[in-house]
Enzyme design. Structure first.
Site, PDB file in Angstrom:
ATOM      1  N   LYS A 150       0.722  -1.133   0.098  1.00 27.38           N
ATOM      2  CA  LYS A 150      -0.002   0.008  -0.077  1.00 27.38           C
ATOM      3  C   LYS A 150       0.865   1.381   0.214  1.00 27.38           C
ATOM      4  CE  LYS A 150      -2.165  -1.276   3.599  1.00 27.38           C
ATOM      5  NZ  LYS A 150      -1.869  -2.411   4.112  1.00 27.38           N
TER       6      LYS A 150
ATOM      7  N   ARG B 296     -10.177   0.457   8.671  1.00 26.25           N
ATOM      8  CA  ARG B 296      -9.825  -0.873   9.319  1.00 26.25           C
ATOM      9  C   ARG B 296     -10.943  -1.754   9.635  1.00 26.25           C
ATOM     10  NH1 ARG B 296      -3.508  -0.557  11.318  1.00 26.25           N
ATOM     11  NH2 ARG B 296      -2.837   0.106   9.246  1.00 26.25           N
TER      12      ARG B 296
ATOM     13  N   ARG C 139      11.350  -5.977   5.169  1.00 26.55           N
ATOM     14  CA  ARG C 139      11.333  -4.583   5.523  1.00 26.55           C
ATOM     15  C   ARG C 139      11.690  -4.456   7.118  1.00 26.55           C
ATOM     16  NH1 ARG C 139       5.142  -1.937   5.232  1.00 26.55           N
ATOM     17  NH2 ARG C 139       4.990  -3.055   7.431  1.00 26.55           N
TER      18      ARG C 139
ATOM     19  N   ARG D  94      11.140  -1.153  12.822  1.00 22.83           N
ATOM     20  CA  ARG D  94       9.841  -1.307  13.034  1.00 22.83           C
ATOM     21  C   ARG D  94       9.917  -2.768  13.952  1.00 22.83           C
ATOM     22  NH1 ARG D  94       4.877   0.176   9.597  1.00 22.83           N
ATOM     23  NH2 ARG D  94       3.918  -1.300  10.882  1.00 22.83           N
TER      24      ARG D  94
ATOM     25  N   ARG E 298      -0.799  -9.928  13.092  1.00 25.79           N
ATOM     26  CA  ARG E 298      -1.208  -8.912  12.509  1.00 25.79           C
ATOM     27  C   ARG E 298      -2.241  -9.238  11.263  1.00 25.79           C
ATOM     28  NH1 ARG E 298       4.029  -5.710  10.805  1.00 25.79           N
ATOM     29  NH2 ARG E 298       2.575  -4.217   9.784  1.00 25.79           N
TER      30      ARG E 298
END
Length: 190
Positions: A14, A89, A128, A134, A146
Site C-alpha cells: 500500500k 480498518r 522490511r 519497526r 497482524r
C-alpha cells in the site's frame, strides 16, 4: 473529488503504490500509521496509546483513529481528493468515514484492494523489518497476529465497499510498475 481507499493486509504494498498514485492524481495521502507515528514522535499521549496497540499487532480503537482522520480532512486546504491508506480498518470506521465525508460534501470513489498471499506478506514484512526499525516487522509471531487481525477485523470492510459497487481487487504480486498500471486502469474508470 477523487477519494480512494487503498486496501490490503500488512505488507501488501500500500505504501509503495500510494506514492505513485499521489504523484499521478495529486491526492492527499492520509495514512493512519503516519498520523500515529507523528503523534508518537511529538510525544503526545495519543501517540503513546497508539504505539502500545501497534506494538502488540492490534488495531488502535476507532474513536482515536476517527478523530485524527477528521482533523486531517478538516485542516487540508483545497484538496483534489484523498487516498486513505490503512483506513478504514473496521466496518464501523468505514461508516464513520462515510458520514464524515458527507459533512464535507464528498464520498469514497472506490476501494482498490491489493491481494497478496500470506507467505508473501510474511517474507515482505520480515525483509522490511531489517531496514525499517519497526519491531512489528521483525517478529514472526507479531506478523502472524497482524495478518490474523486483518482477516478477522479488517477484511469485512471490503464487503462493505463491495456492497456499494466500489470494490476493485488488484493482484498485488509482481513488478511494482505492473501492479501500478493495473491500479491506474481502475482509477481512470472511476
Amino acid at each position: 473529488m477523487l477519494n480512494i481507499v487503498l486496501f490490503g493486509p500488512p505488507g501488501a504494498g500500500k505504501g509503495t503504490q500510494s506514492e505513485k498514485i499521489i504523484d499521478q492524481y495529486n491526492l492527499v495521502h492520509l495514512s493512519t500509521g503516519d498520523l500515529f507515528r507523528k503523534h508518537l514522535g511529538e510525544g503526545t499521549e495519543l501517540g503513546k496509546l497508539a504505539q502500545k496497540y501497534m506494538d502488540e499487532g492490534n488495531l488502535v480503537p476507532d474513536e482515536v483513529v476517527i478523530g485524527m482522520v477528521k482533523d486531517k480532512i478538516a485542516t487540508t486546504i483545497d484538496p483534489q481528493g484523498f487516498i486513505f491508506d490503512g483506513f478504514p480498518r473496521t466496518v464501523a470506521q468505514a461508516v464513520a468515514l462515510e458520514d464524515m465525508l458527507n459533512d464535507f460534501d464528498t464520498s469514497i470513489s472506490g476501494m482498490i484492494a491489493l491481494d497478496v498471499p500470506d507467505e508473501e506478506l510474511k517474507t515482505r514484512l520480515l525483509e522490511r523489518g531489517k531496514t525499517s526499525g519497526r519491531s512489528d516487522d521483525q517478529d514472526e509471531s507479531k506478523i502472524d497476529n497482524r495478518i490474523q487481525v486483518y482477516k478477522n477485523e479488517t477484511l469485512p470492510v471490503a464487503e462493505f465497499y463491495e456492497n456499494q459497487g466500489k470494490y476493485n481487487k488488484i493482484h498485488g504480486v509482481g513488478a511494482i510498475e505492473e501492479i501500478y498500471l493495473a491500479i491506474r486502469r481502475v482509477m481512470d474508470g472511476l
